[in-house]
Design a protein around this motif. Structure first.
Motif, PDB file in Angstrom:
ATOM      1  N   LEU A 195      -8.452  93.681  67.692  1.00 24.22           N
ATOM      2  CA  LEU A 195      -8.906  95.044  67.974  1.00 24.22           C
ATOM      3  C   LEU A 195      -9.572  95.144  69.342  1.00 24.22           C
ATOM      4  CD1 LEU A 195     -10.378  96.079  64.498  1.00 24.22           C
ATOM      5  CD2 LEU A 195      -8.342  97.018  65.611  1.00 24.22           C
ATOM      6  N   ILE A 196     -10.354  94.130  69.702  1.00 22.77           N
ATOM      7  CA  ILE A 196     -11.069  94.154  70.982  1.00 22.77           C
ATOM      8  C   ILE A 196     -10.160  93.700  72.116  1.00 22.77           C
ATOM      9  CG2 ILE A 196     -13.105  93.278  72.223  1.00 22.77           C
ATOM     10  CD1 ILE A 196     -14.452  92.902  69.509  1.00 22.77           C
ATOM     11  N   GLY A 197      -9.100  92.974  71.780  1.00 18.57           N
ATOM     12  CA  GLY A 197      -8.194  92.485  72.810  1.00 18.57           C
ATOM     13  C   GLY A 197      -8.751  91.299  73.554  1.00 18.57           C
ATOM     14  N   THR A 198      -9.332  90.353  72.816  1.00 20.06           N
ATOM     15  CA  THR A 198      -9.960  89.208  73.449  1.00 20.06           C
ATOM     16  C   THR A 198      -9.473  87.917  72.811  1.00 20.06           C
ATOM     17  OG1 THR A 198     -12.103  88.281  74.118  1.00 20.06           O
ATOM     18  CG2 THR A 198     -11.955  89.157  71.888  1.00 20.06           C
ATOM     19  N   ASN A 199      -9.783  86.810  73.448  1.00 22.30           N
ATOM     20  CA  ASN A 199      -9.442  85.490  72.936  1.00 22.30           C
ATOM     21  C   ASN A 199     -10.381  85.138  71.782  1.00 22.30           C
ATOM     22  OD1 ASN A 199      -9.162  82.682  72.531  1.00 22.30           O
ATOM     23  ND2 ASN A 199      -8.659  82.346  74.675  1.00 22.30           N
ATOM     24  N   PRO A 200      -9.849  84.723  70.616  1.00 22.71           N
ATOM     25  CA  PRO A 200     -10.730  84.374  69.494  1.00 22.71           C
ATOM     26  C   PRO A 200     -11.718  83.258  69.809  1.00 22.71           C
ATOM     27  CG  PRO A 200      -8.454  84.586  68.760  1.00 22.71           C
ATOM     28  CD  PRO A 200      -8.429  84.615  70.263  1.00 22.71           C
ATOM     29  N   ALA A 201     -11.448  82.465  70.840  1.00 20.72           N
ATOM     30  CA  ALA A 201     -12.348  81.367  71.195  1.00 20.72           C
ATOM     31  C   ALA A 201     -13.478  81.818  72.119  1.00 20.72           C
ATOM     32  CB  ALA A 201     -11.562  80.247  71.871  1.00 20.72           C
ATOM     33  N   LEU A 202     -13.459  83.070  72.537  1.00 19.64           N
ATOM     34  CA  LEU A 202     -14.474  83.568  73.461  1.00 19.64           C
ATOM     35  C   LEU A 202     -15.765  83.873  72.715  1.00 19.64           C
ATOM     36  CD1 LEU A 202     -15.010  84.663  76.406  1.00 19.64           C
ATOM     37  CD2 LEU A 202     -14.443  86.908  75.478  1.00 19.64           C
ATOM     38  N   PRO A 203     -16.907  83.357  73.154  1.00 19.20           N
ATOM     39  CA  PRO A 203     -18.182  83.674  72.506  1.00 19.20           C
ATOM     40  C   PRO A 203     -18.462  85.181  72.551  1.00 19.20           C
ATOM     41  CG  PRO A 203     -18.427  81.803  73.983  1.00 19.20           C
ATOM     42  CD  PRO A 203     -17.078  82.382  74.258  1.00 19.20           C
ATOM     43  N   MET A 204     -18.951  85.698  71.423  1.00 17.96           N
ATOM     44  CA  MET A 204     -19.260  87.112  71.300  1.00 17.96           C
ATOM     45  C   MET A 204     -20.757  87.282  71.030  1.00 17.96           C
ATOM     46  SD  MET A 204     -16.129  88.326  71.540  1.00 17.96           S
ATOM     47  CE  MET A 204     -16.060  89.978  70.863  1.00 17.96           C
ATOM     48  N   LEU A 205     -21.277  88.443  71.382  1.00 15.74           N
ATOM     49  CA  LEU A 205     -22.656  88.803  71.073  1.00 15.74           C
ATOM     50  C   LEU A 205     -22.639  89.780  69.906  1.00 15.74           C
ATOM     51  CD1 LEU A 205     -23.937  89.365  74.719  1.00 15.74           C
ATOM     52  CD2 LEU A 205     -24.464  87.419  73.241  1.00 15.74           C
ATOM     53  N   LEU A 206     -23.348  89.444  68.861  1.00 13.22           N
ATOM     54  CA  LEU A 206     -23.367  90.265  67.655  1.00 13.22           C
ATOM     55  C   LEU A 206     -24.773  90.801  67.426  1.00 13.22           C
ATOM     56  CD1 LEU A 206     -22.005  91.296  65.032  1.00 13.22           C
ATOM     57  CD2 LEU A 206     -22.683  89.120  63.976  1.00 13.22           C
ATOM     58  N   THR A 207     -24.881  92.111  67.232  1.00  9.98           N
ATOM     59  CA  THR A 207     -26.179  92.708  66.929  1.00  9.98           C
ATOM     60  C   THR A 207     -26.122  93.373  65.560  1.00  9.98           C
ATOM     61  OG1 THR A 207     -25.731  94.905  67.883  1.00  9.98           O
ATOM     62  CG2 THR A 207     -26.538  93.186  69.380  1.00  9.98           C
ATOM     63  N   HIS A 208     -27.232  93.280  64.847  1.00 12.77           N
ATOM     64  CA  HIS A 208     -27.418  93.964  63.573  1.00 12.77           C
ATOM     65  C   HIS A 208     -28.637  94.868  63.739  1.00 12.77           C
ATOM     66  CE1 HIS A 208     -24.805  91.035  61.413  1.00 12.77           C
ATOM     67  NE2 HIS A 208     -25.316  90.168  62.269  1.00 12.77           N
ATOM     68  N   ARG A 209     -28.485  96.137  63.421  1.00 13.67           N
ATOM     69  CA  ARG A 209     -29.609  97.056  63.567  1.00 13.67           C
ATOM     70  C   ARG A 209     -29.764  97.909  62.309  1.00 13.67           C
ATOM     71  NH1 ARG A 209     -30.283 101.519  68.393  1.00 13.67           N
ATOM     72  NH2 ARG A 209     -30.661  99.618  69.588  1.00 13.67           N
ATOM     73  N   VAL A 210     -31.010  98.064  61.864  1.00 12.98           N
ATOM     74  CA  VAL A 210     -31.356  98.994  60.797  1.00 12.98           C
ATOM     75  C   VAL A 210     -32.357  99.976  61.378  1.00 12.98           C
ATOM     76  CG1 VAL A 210     -32.421  99.290  58.529  1.00 12.98           C
ATOM     77  CG2 VAL A 210     -30.938  97.312  58.963  1.00 12.98           C
ATOM     78  N   SER A 211     -32.045 101.274  61.268  1.00 10.21           N
ATOM     79  CA  SER A 211     -32.897 102.314  61.864  1.00 10.21           C
ATOM     80  C   SER A 211     -33.542 103.158  60.773  1.00 10.21           C
ATOM     81  CB  SER A 211     -32.067 103.227  62.778  1.00 10.21           C
ATOM     82  OG  SER A 211     -31.376 102.486  63.752  1.00 10.21           O
ATOM     83  N   TRP A 212     -34.715 103.702  61.101  1.00  9.67           N
ATOM     84  CA  TRP A 212     -35.422 104.565  60.152  1.00  9.67           C
ATOM     85  C   TRP A 212     -36.067 105.743  60.879  1.00  9.67           C
ATOM     86  CZ3 TRP A 212     -36.739  99.409  60.966  1.00  9.67           C
ATOM     87  CH2 TRP A 212     -37.862  99.169  61.762  1.00  9.67           C
ATOM     88  N   GLY A 213     -36.441 106.734  60.098  1.00  8.05           N
ATOM     89  CA  GLY A 213     -37.070 107.925  60.643  1.00  8.05           C
ATOM     90  C   GLY A 213     -38.579 107.880  60.518  1.00  8.05           C
ATOM     91  N   PRO A 214     -39.269 109.010  60.807  1.00  6.39           N
ATOM     92  CA  PRO A 214     -40.732 109.055  60.744  1.00  6.39           C
ATOM     93  C   PRO A 214     -41.296 108.716  59.374  1.00  6.39           C
ATOM     94  CG  PRO A 214     -39.884 110.944  61.951  1.00  6.39           C
ATOM     95  CD  PRO A 214     -38.704 110.266  61.338  1.00  6.39           C
ATOM     96  N   ASP A 215     -40.492 108.907  58.326  1.00  6.41           N
ATOM     97  CA  ASP A 215     -40.967 108.578  56.979  1.00  6.41           C
ATOM     98  C   ASP A 215     -40.878 107.094  56.665  1.00  6.41           C
ATOM     99  OD1 ASP A 215     -38.243 108.293  56.802  1.00  6.41           O
ATOM    100  OD2 ASP A 215     -37.946 109.777  55.215  1.00  6.41           O
ATOM    101  N   GLY A 216     -40.314 106.315  57.605  1.00  7.36           N
ATOM    102  CA  GLY A 216     -40.218 104.875  57.417  1.00  7.36           C
ATOM    103  C   GLY A 216     -39.086 104.431  56.513  1.00  7.36           C
ATOM    104  N   VAL A 217     -38.271 105.369  56.051  1.00  6.26           N
ATOM    105  CA  VAL A 217     -37.168 105.051  55.146  1.00  6.26           C
ATOM    106  C   VAL A 217     -35.898 104.801  55.959  1.00  6.26           C
ATOM    107  CG1 VAL A 217     -35.747 105.858  53.235  1.00  6.26           C
ATOM    108  CG2 VAL A 217     -38.181 106.448  53.317  1.00  6.26           C
ATOM    109  N   PRO A 218     -35.253 103.641  55.809  1.00  4.71           N
ATOM    110  CA  PRO A 218     -34.040 103.359  56.587  1.00  4.71           C
ATOM    111  C   PRO A 218     -32.879 104.253  56.158  1.00  4.71           C
ATOM    112  CG  PRO A 218     -34.411 101.635  54.975  1.00  4.71           C
ATOM    113  CD  PRO A 218     -35.629 102.512  54.935  1.00  4.71           C
ATOM    114  N   PHE A 219     -32.073 104.667  57.135  1.00  6.73           N
ATOM    115  CA  PHE A 219     -30.921 105.518  56.827  1.00  6.73           C
ATOM    116  C   PHE A 219     -29.642 105.062  57.533  1.00  6.73           C
ATOM    117  CE2 PHE A 219     -33.215 107.594  60.348  1.00  6.73           C
ATOM    118  CZ  PHE A 219     -32.234 107.607  61.338  1.00  6.73           C
ATOM    119  N   GLU A 220     -29.738 104.027  58.364  1.00  6.97           N
ATOM    120  CA  GLU A 220     -28.571 103.608  59.128  1.00  6.97           C
ATOM    121  C   GLU A 220     -28.568 102.100  59.301  1.00  6.97           C
ATOM    122  OE1 GLU A 220     -26.948 104.660  63.587  1.00  6.97           O
ATOM    123  OE2 GLU A 220     -28.864 103.593  63.377  1.00  6.97           O
TER     124      GLU A 220
END
Length: 260
Positions: free
Chosen positions: A212-237
């Motif tokens: 999908l990305i069009g890259t070599n499978p042996a190429l190192p990738m950077l992976l991020t995981h993010r959980v976001s929340w609103g003013p109520d402190g409850v995560p929604f994303e």
């Protein structure tokens, strides 16, 4: 090939000192790599790298040595290979801030045109792992949006976003999947991003992701995981973003912690 001079070894802005073993003998491929960095700086972005034969003659080394040096520079994003065309001097890496800023905004600040190709847009049960992150039951429904990320039409990443469907019931009525999701959430749905937790790691892409990305499978990738929340402190994303390690880097600003 002669070893780099003592002056070049102590250059503060070069990589040479870090590459010198304690015994002081520089591996031949690494000496070639250092010399190639000078060639890259001289030629400039978009120029074609001299052929392997020319580099072998210039540095008086074998093809295997040149290939190893070039391969490392490709992995680092200094060079890029184009099938049937040659090896070119790559442009500078994109810089994505580790902050509550969208992919779109981060690129536009650099004068780069963002884009997206939609792969998946579905409504599905959260499942146990996602439910734990979003603090809901495993059968709670989420919107799943998967898109290939583009920078000036170049594929640079793959992003999967999960949003609680119960919190955004009208999302699909107002959202254009090829535009900024964050802009839609904030401007059309009045969402306030109050905080997020983000983790960064290096991985290899799966065969599907590499395709999908069009890259070599042996190429190192950077992976991020993010959980976001609103003013109520409850995560929604929750967002999982996979970026090409040769085309993107991250930046953040640190400040001194306040002790109470």
């Amino acid at each position: 090939m002669p070893a780099p001079s003592r002056h070049s070894r102590l250059s503060a802005d070069g990589p040479v000192l870090d590459g010198i073993p304690e015994h002081g003998r520089v591996p031949r491929y690494y000496a070639v790599k250092v010399e190639l960095l000078a060639v890259i700086a001289e030629l400039g972005e978009g120029a074609v790298l001299p052929t392997e034969r020319e580099l072998c003659e210039r540095f008086e080394v074998s093809r295997a040595t040149v290939r190893q040096a070039v391969a490392e520079l490709v992995l680092e994003g200094r060079l890029s290979r184009r099938q049937g065309s040659g090896t070119y001097i790559a442009g500078p890496k994109l810089v994505q801030p580790l902050a509550l800023v969208s992919y779109t905004e981060g690129l536009r600040r650099q004068g780069i045109r963002p884009g997206r190709t939609v792969i998946t847009l579905e409504r599905r049960p959260a499942g146990s792992a996602l439910a734990a992150d979003l603090q809901v039951t495993s059968d709670a429904e989420v919107f799943h949006l998967e898109r290939v990320l583009l920078a000036d039409e170049e594929r640079v990443g793959l992003e999967s976003t999960y949003l609680l469907a119960a919190r955004f019931p009208g999302l699909l009525d107002v959202f254009d999947p090829e535009q900024s999701l964050y802009a839609c959430l904030t401007e059309k749905l009045g969402v306030v991003f109050d905080g997020a937790e983000e983790r960064v790691e290096t991985v290899l892409a799966t065969p599907r992701e590499a395709l999908l990305i069009g890259t070599n499978p042996a190429l190192p990738m950077l992976l991020t995981h993010r959980v976001s929340w609103g003013p109520d402190g409850v995560p929604f994303e929750r967002v999982r973003s996979l970026y090409r390690g040769d085309r993107l880097s991250f930046t953040t600003r640190l400040s001194r912690a306040t002790h109470r």
